[in-house]
Structures are given as structure tokens and as C-alpha cells.
Design a protein around this motif. Structure first.
Motif, PDB file in Angstrom:
ATOM      1  N   VAL A   4    -116.675   7.080 -50.355  1.00 44.53           N
ATOM      2  CA  VAL A   4    -117.623   7.192 -51.465  1.00 44.53           C
ATOM      3  C   VAL A   4    -117.006   6.593 -52.724  1.00 44.53           C
ATOM      4  CG1 VAL A   4    -118.916   8.795 -52.920  1.00 44.53           C
ATOM      5  CG2 VAL A   4    -118.624   9.275 -50.482  1.00 44.53           C
ATOM      6  N   LEU A   5    -117.773   5.740 -53.401  1.00 42.87           N
ATOM      7  CA  LEU A   5    -117.324   5.118 -54.645  1.00 42.87           C
ATOM      8  C   LEU A   5    -118.179   5.601 -55.806  1.00 42.87           C
ATOM      9  CD1 LEU A   5    -116.903   1.414 -53.452  1.00 42.87           C
ATOM     10  CD2 LEU A   5    -115.249   3.280 -53.392  1.00 42.87           C
ATOM     11  N   ALA A   6    -117.544   5.845 -56.952  1.00 43.95           N
ATOM     12  CA  ALA A   6    -118.268   6.237 -58.165  1.00 43.95           C
ATOM     13  C   ALA A   6    -118.496   5.003 -59.033  1.00 43.95           C
ATOM     14  CB  ALA A   6    -117.467   7.281 -58.940  1.00 43.95           C
ATOM     15  N   ARG A   7    -119.716   4.820 -59.486  1.00 36.36           N
ATOM     16  CA  ARG A   7    -120.077   3.697 -60.353  1.00 36.36           C
ATOM     17  C   ARG A   7    -121.007   4.185 -61.450  1.00 36.36           C
ATOM     18  NH1 ARG A   7    -116.417   2.021 -57.931  1.00 36.36           N
ATOM     19  NH2 ARG A   7    -116.256   0.146 -56.624  1.00 36.36           N
ATOM     20  N   LEU A  43    -122.198  15.612 -50.508  1.00 32.17           N
ATOM     21  CA  LEU A  43    -122.638  16.664 -49.587  1.00 32.17           C
ATOM     22  C   LEU A  43    -124.143  16.597 -49.360  1.00 32.17           C
ATOM     23  CD1 LEU A  43    -120.433  19.680 -50.754  1.00 32.17           C
ATOM     24  CD2 LEU A  43    -120.088  18.166 -48.788  1.00 32.17           C
ATOM     25  N   ASP A  44    -124.887  16.283 -50.408  1.00 33.20           N
ATOM     26  CA  ASP A  44    -126.334  16.120 -50.252  1.00 33.20           C
ATOM     27  C   ASP A  44    -126.653  14.983 -49.281  1.00 33.20           C
ATOM     28  OD1 ASP A  44    -126.799  18.185 -52.004  1.00 33.20           O
ATOM     29  OD2 ASP A  44    -127.251  16.897 -53.723  1.00 33.20           O
ATOM     30  N   ARG A  45    -125.889  13.883 -49.376  1.00 31.26           N
ATOM     31  CA  ARG A  45    -126.124  12.743 -48.492  1.00 31.26           C
ATOM     32  C   ARG A  45    -125.782  13.106 -47.041  1.00 31.26           C
ATOM     33  NH1 ARG A  45    -126.484   7.186 -49.058  1.00 31.26           N
ATOM     34  NH2 ARG A  45    -127.517   7.725 -50.997  1.00 31.26           N
ATOM     35  N   ILE A  46    -124.685  13.824 -46.841  1.00 31.84           N
ATOM     36  CA  ILE A  46    -124.315  14.240 -45.480  1.00 31.84           C
ATOM     37  C   ILE A  46    -125.377  15.164 -44.899  1.00 31.84           C
ATOM     38  CG2 ILE A  46    -122.624  15.501 -44.087  1.00 31.84           C
ATOM     39  CD1 ILE A  46    -120.477  14.623 -46.093  1.00 31.84           C
ATOM     40  N   ALA A  47    -125.855  16.115 -45.725  1.00 33.65           N
ATOM     41  CA  ALA A  47    -126.869  17.057 -45.271  1.00 33.65           C
ATOM     42  C   ALA A  47    -128.169  16.331 -44.921  1.00 33.65           C
ATOM     43  CB  ALA A  47    -127.117  18.114 -46.340  1.00 33.65           C
ATOM     44  N   ALA A  48    -128.540  15.342 -45.725  1.00 34.83           N
ATOM     45  CA  ALA A  48    -129.767  14.581 -45.457  1.00 34.83           C
ATOM     46  C   ALA A  48    -129.641  13.809 -44.146  1.00 34.83           C
ATOM     47  CB  ALA A  48    -130.046  13.627 -46.612  1.00 34.83           C
ATOM     48  N   LEU A 203    -113.019  -8.178 -45.369  1.00 34.21           N
ATOM     49  CA  LEU A 203    -113.259  -8.850 -44.099  1.00 34.21           C
ATOM     50  C   LEU A 203    -114.273  -8.088 -43.268  1.00 34.21           C
ATOM     51  CD1 LEU A 203    -112.507 -10.960 -41.886  1.00 34.21           C
ATOM     52  CD2 LEU A 203    -110.777  -9.309 -41.110  1.00 34.21           C
ATOM     53  N   LEU A 204    -114.203  -6.775 -43.313  1.00 33.42           N
ATOM     54  CA  LEU A 204    -115.033  -5.938 -42.453  1.00 33.42           C
ATOM     55  C   LEU A 204    -116.250  -5.362 -43.157  1.00 33.42           C
ATOM     56  CD1 LEU A 204    -112.138  -4.085 -40.620  1.00 33.42           C
ATOM     57  CD2 LEU A 204    -113.469  -6.024 -39.817  1.00 33.42           C
ATOM     58  N   GLY A 205    -116.322  -5.476 -44.466  1.00 31.81           N
ATOM     59  CA  GLY A 205    -117.494  -4.971 -45.163  1.00 31.81           C
ATOM     60  C   GLY A 205    -117.224  -4.730 -46.634  1.00 31.81           C
ATOM     61  N   ARG A 206    -118.214  -5.004 -47.450  1.00 30.40           N
ATOM     62  CA  ARG A 206    -118.121  -4.746 -48.882  1.00 30.40           C
ATOM     63  C   ARG A 206    -118.924  -3.493 -49.233  1.00 30.40           C
ATOM     64  NH1 ARG A 206    -116.421  -9.087 -52.195  1.00 30.40           N
ATOM     65  NH2 ARG A 206    -115.736 -10.883 -50.941  1.00 30.40           N
ATOM     66  N   PRO A 207    -118.653  -2.900 -50.394  1.00 30.09           N
ATOM     67  CA  PRO A 207    -119.393  -1.692 -50.794  1.00 30.09           C
ATOM     68  C   PRO A 207    -120.898  -1.942 -50.856  1.00 30.09           C
ATOM     69  CG  PRO A 207    -117.478  -2.012 -52.202  1.00 30.09           C
ATOM     70  CD  PRO A 207    -117.615  -3.264 -51.381  1.00 30.09           C
ATOM     71  N   GLU A 208    -121.641  -0.963 -50.394  1.00 24.86           N
ATOM     72  CA  GLU A 208    -123.099  -1.027 -50.399  1.00 24.86           C
ATOM     73  C   GLU A 208    -123.650   0.270 -50.966  1.00 24.86           C
ATOM     74  OE1 GLU A 208    -124.778  -3.622 -49.508  1.00 24.86           O
ATOM     75  OE2 GLU A 208    -123.291  -4.833 -48.417  1.00 24.86           O
ATOM     76  N   SER A 209    -124.900   0.217 -51.430  1.00 28.27           N
ATOM     77  CA  SER A 209    -125.520   1.418 -51.990  1.00 28.27           C
ATOM     78  C   SER A 209    -125.930   2.399 -50.902  1.00 28.27           C
ATOM     79  CB  SER A 209    -126.748   1.050 -52.831  1.00 28.27           C
ATOM     80  OG  SER A 209    -127.702   0.354 -52.042  1.00 28.27           O
ATOM     81  N   GLU A 210    -126.057   1.910 -49.662  1.00 29.56           N
ATOM     82  CA  GLU A 210    -126.399   2.758 -48.531  1.00 29.56           C
ATOM     83  C   GLU A 210    -125.350   2.576 -47.447  1.00 29.56           C
ATOM     84  OE1 GLU A 210    -128.821   4.945 -48.312  1.00 29.56           O
ATOM     85  OE2 GLU A 210    -129.602   4.467 -50.306  1.00 29.56           O
ATOM     86  N   PRO A 211    -125.117   3.601 -46.624  1.00 31.98           N
ATOM     87  CA  PRO A 211    -124.169   3.453 -45.506  1.00 31.98           C
ATOM     88  C   PRO A 211    -124.572   2.300 -44.606  1.00 31.98           C
ATOM     89  CG  PRO A 211    -124.744   5.760 -45.808  1.00 31.98           C
ATOM     90  CD  PRO A 211    -125.654   4.965 -46.703  1.00 31.98           C
ATOM     91  N   ILE A 212    -123.589   1.489 -44.213  1.00 38.66           N
ATOM     92  CA  ILE A 212    -123.853   0.322 -43.382  1.00 38.66           C
ATOM     93  C   ILE A 212    -123.963   0.738 -41.926  1.00 38.66           C
ATOM     94  CG2 ILE A 212    -122.893  -1.874 -42.576  1.00 38.66           C
ATOM     95  CD1 ILE A 212    -121.602  -2.180 -45.303  1.00 38.66           C
ATOM     96  N   ASP A 213    -125.007   0.280 -41.258  1.00 39.01           N
ATOM     97  CA  ASP A 213    -125.236   0.646 -39.863  1.00 39.01           C
ATOM     98  C   ASP A 213    -124.348  -0.135 -38.902  1.00 39.01           C
ATOM     99  OD1 ASP A 213    -127.101   2.496 -40.513  1.00 39.01           O
ATOM    100  OD2 ASP A 213    -128.827   1.205 -40.153  1.00 39.01           O
ATOM    101  N   ARG A 214    -124.073  -1.389 -39.258  1.00 40.13           N
ATOM    102  CA  ARG A 214    -123.321  -2.205 -38.313  1.00 40.13           C
ATOM    103  C   ARG A 214    -122.643  -3.349 -39.050  1.00 40.13           C
ATOM    104  NH1 ARG A 214    -124.989  -3.617 -33.350  1.00 40.13           N
ATOM    105  NH2 ARG A 214    -126.595  -2.033 -33.388  1.00 40.13           N
ATOM    106  N   ILE A 215    -121.516  -3.796 -38.497  1.00 36.64           N
ATOM    107  CA  ILE A 215    -120.777  -4.913 -39.065  1.00 36.64           C
ATOM    108  C   ILE A 215    -121.236  -6.196 -38.410  1.00 36.64           C
ATOM    109  CG2 ILE A 215    -118.477  -5.937 -39.313  1.00 36.64           C
ATOM    110  CD1 ILE A 215    -117.376  -3.085 -39.244  1.00 36.64           C
ATOM    111  N   ASP A 216    -121.444  -7.221 -39.212  1.00 36.45           N
ATOM    112  CA  ASP A 216    -121.845  -8.522 -38.683  1.00 36.45           C
ATOM    113  C   ASP A 216    -120.659  -9.138 -37.932  1.00 36.45           C
ATOM    114  OD1 ASP A 216    -122.751 -11.023 -38.140  1.00 36.45           O
ATOM    115  OD2 ASP A 216    -123.019 -11.636 -40.240  1.00 36.45           O
ATOM    116  N   GLY A 266    -116.507   2.016 -45.284  1.00 38.53           N
ATOM    117  CA  GLY A 266    -116.716   1.364 -46.565  1.00 38.53           C
ATOM    118  C   GLY A 266    -115.984   2.063 -47.681  1.00 38.53           C
ATOM    119  N   GLY A 267    -115.481   1.312 -48.651  1.00 41.18           N
ATOM    120  CA  GLY A 267    -114.935   1.996 -49.798  1.00 41.18           C
ATOM    121  C   GLY A 267    -113.918   1.224 -50.599  1.00 41.18           C
ATOM    122  N   GLN A 268    -113.815   1.608 -51.879  1.00 46.77           N
ATOM    123  CA  GLN A 268    -112.819   1.112 -52.811  1.00 46.77           C
ATOM    124  C   GLN A 268    -112.876  -0.407 -52.893  1.00 46.77           C
ATOM    125  OE1 GLN A 268    -111.394   3.516 -54.268  1.00 46.77           O
ATOM    126  NE2 GLN A 268    -110.109   2.400 -55.689  1.00 46.77           N
TER     127      GLN A 268
END
Length: 276
Positions: A4-7, A43-48, A203-216, A266-268
Motif C-alpha cells: 500500500v502506498l500513500a499519496r 482494512l476496508d479494502r481487504i474486507a471489501a 520490471l514486474l509492475g508499477r503502482p496502480e490505483s487498483e490491485p493488479i490482476d495479472r502481470i503482462d 505492487g508497491g513503493q
């Protein structure tokens, strides 16, 4: 498995990274509020996700002053209980420096949360002056190797020795390792050859606003042309934790990856993970 990243969003809509506002928040005594907001939102995101039948595991950074906040531990325990979230889905990241400076408080803090199922990762390991001396004192679950040693890994023999030493000692203590700032396939291969357990980077993924489902898979240009299949959301990650197996790729003969498993972390600003 995502970090999780804070912005902050500026008045012009631009995104302000944590490095630009957390130091000021620390000076003003407000960083504890940021910790609470990030934890609560996580925690809200995990619960959802759980309500939709998904197990979303998040890694949450705690500020360096969390151990000095007398109400933080109580807040985390209470918020976990009220959220109904499985504590095993929560990993807290702490910096080596903060832990060393508050060793007694940090140990109690970590042991209390680990007792209810949370896990801890020691972030930016190797950046401190007393890394190895204190490593056995921390009741932690993962070691994240400082990205400063990873960025020029292919060209810097000293960094290679440092990364291998950290990895070997961590494994001797039965702690899995995560390499930060992995930005090219050559570095990923070298880390795999060293026995590093997981990698995180652009290389494996950049930060996104939503959890990434799969790596290209196209991100990974393996030398023999074999493209590994990416893990769907909720599969793998081995996470660095126990989880379902990822889909396995065909054995890339020249990469050193025997049947690699590719999983998102994902992160940092530093991306995803791979598993052995």
C-alpha cells in the motif's frame, strides 16, 4: 499481494508522493494520523475483497514514529477486530533504522501483532550501520533488501557481494528475502541465481490505483523466447506467504528460472514479486 502506498492529490490534480509530505508530517507530529488513515483504508479494502470472495493480502508501511505512539498498537488491534479482517492478510513493513532505534518498543509491538496473526517485513535492509548485529533480535518474517544495492547489481561486484551476504544470512535464519528496485530481466536472473526468494520492481509492475490482476508476460523478455504465464489475482504470490500455486511457465533454459512463478507485489514504486 500488494504493498500500500500513500499519496496526496494536489489542487491541480497532480500526485504527491509520500517522500514529499511524510517528513513534514513527522516534524509536525501528524504522521500517526497518516498511519491510521492508511491502515483503516487498507482494512476496508481487504474486507471489501473478502465480501467478493477474494483474499487480498496487503503490506502496510508504518512510520518510524509508530513505536513511540502509545496509542498506535491499541488502535491497530481494535481496528483489526472491528474490521473482521483475517490478520494473516496484513503484513506491516518497518524500516531497519526505526526498529534499531526503538528496539525494546519495536520488539513488543511486533510480538503483540504477530501473536494475533499479522506478519512483519524489515524494509530497506542493509542501509543501516548495524544490520547483521541486530537481525536476530527482530521477530520478523521477511527481509527486504535495500534497492540501493539492487539497482546496479549487474555492474557492481560489491553490491553483488552485499546482496548475496544478506540473502545467505537471512536464509540461515530461515527468513525469506525480497529484492527491491528490480528494473530489468538481467537483474531478475542474477537475483534468482543468488537464491533471492522474491523481487519487486518496475520490471514486474508499477503502482496502480487498483490491485493488479495479472502481470503482462511481455514485460519479461527471456533469452530463449519462453514467456512465463502471469498469475491471476488471488493465485500465488506465495505471497511471500502461504497461498495457492501460481500457474507455472515452461522452463526457460537460459534464464536460471526453473519453471518460474510470476506474482504481483505492487508497491513503493517498485512493482511486483516473483517466486522460486
Amino acid at each position: 499481494h500488494h504493498e500500500v502506498l500513500a499519496r496526496l492529490v494536489d489542487t491541480d490534480g497532480s500526485i504527491i508522493p509520500a517522500a514529499a509530505f511524510v517528513p513534514s508530517a513527522e516534524r509536525q507530529g501528524l504522521v500517526g494520523e497518516i498511519d491510521r488513515v492508511v491502515l483503516s483504508a487498507s482494512l476496508d479494502r481487504i474486507a471489501a475483497a473478502a465480501a467478493q470472495g477474494h483474499r487480498l493480502r496487503l503490506t502496510i508501511n508504518l512510520s518510524g514514529l509508530a513505536f513511540d505512539d502509545e496509542t498506535m498498537l491499541e488502535y491497530i488491534c481494535a481496528r483489526l477486530a472491528s474490521s473482521g479482517v483475517d490478520p494473516a492478510l496484513v503484513i506491516f513493513e518497518i524500516t531497519e533504522t526505526a526498529a534499531v532505534e526503538n528496539l525494546e518498543k519495536a520488539t513488543y509491538f511486533i510480538e503483540t501483532l504477530r501473536a494475533i496473526g499479522c506478519r512483519f517485513a524489515l524494509d530497506d535492509f542493509g542501509s543501516g550501520f548495524s544490520s547483521f548485529a541486530y537481525l536476530r533480535s527482530f521477530p520478523i518474517d521477511y527481509i527486504k533488501i535495500d534497492g540501493a544495492f539492487v539497482k546496479n547489481l549487474k555492474e557492481d561486484l560489491v553490491n553483488q557481494l552485499v546482496v548475496k551476504s544478506i540473502n545467505d544470512i537471512a536464509h540461515f535464519l530461515q527468513l525469506p528475502t525480497v529484492a527491491e528496485c528490480v528494473e530489468d530481466v538481467g537483474t531478475l536472473i542474477l537475483l534468482r541465481e543468488m537464491g533471492v526468494d522474491y523481487a519487486q520492481g518496475y520490471l514486474l509492475g508499477r503502482p496502480e490505483s487498483e490491485p493488479i490482476d495479472r502481470i503482462d508476460p511481455a514485460r519479461l523478455s527471456f533469452t530463449d523466447g519462453v514467456m512465463p504465464q502471469a498469475c491471476p489475482a488471488g493465485q500465488g504470490l506465495h505471497s511471500p506467504h502461504v497461498g495457492p500455486q501460481c500457474q507455472r511457465a515452461g522452463p526457460p533454459r537460459q534464464t536460471g528460472f526453473p519453471s518460474a512463478r510470476i506474482c504481483h507485489y505492487g508497491g513503493q514504486g517498485r512493482g511486483a514479486t516473483f517466486c522460486r
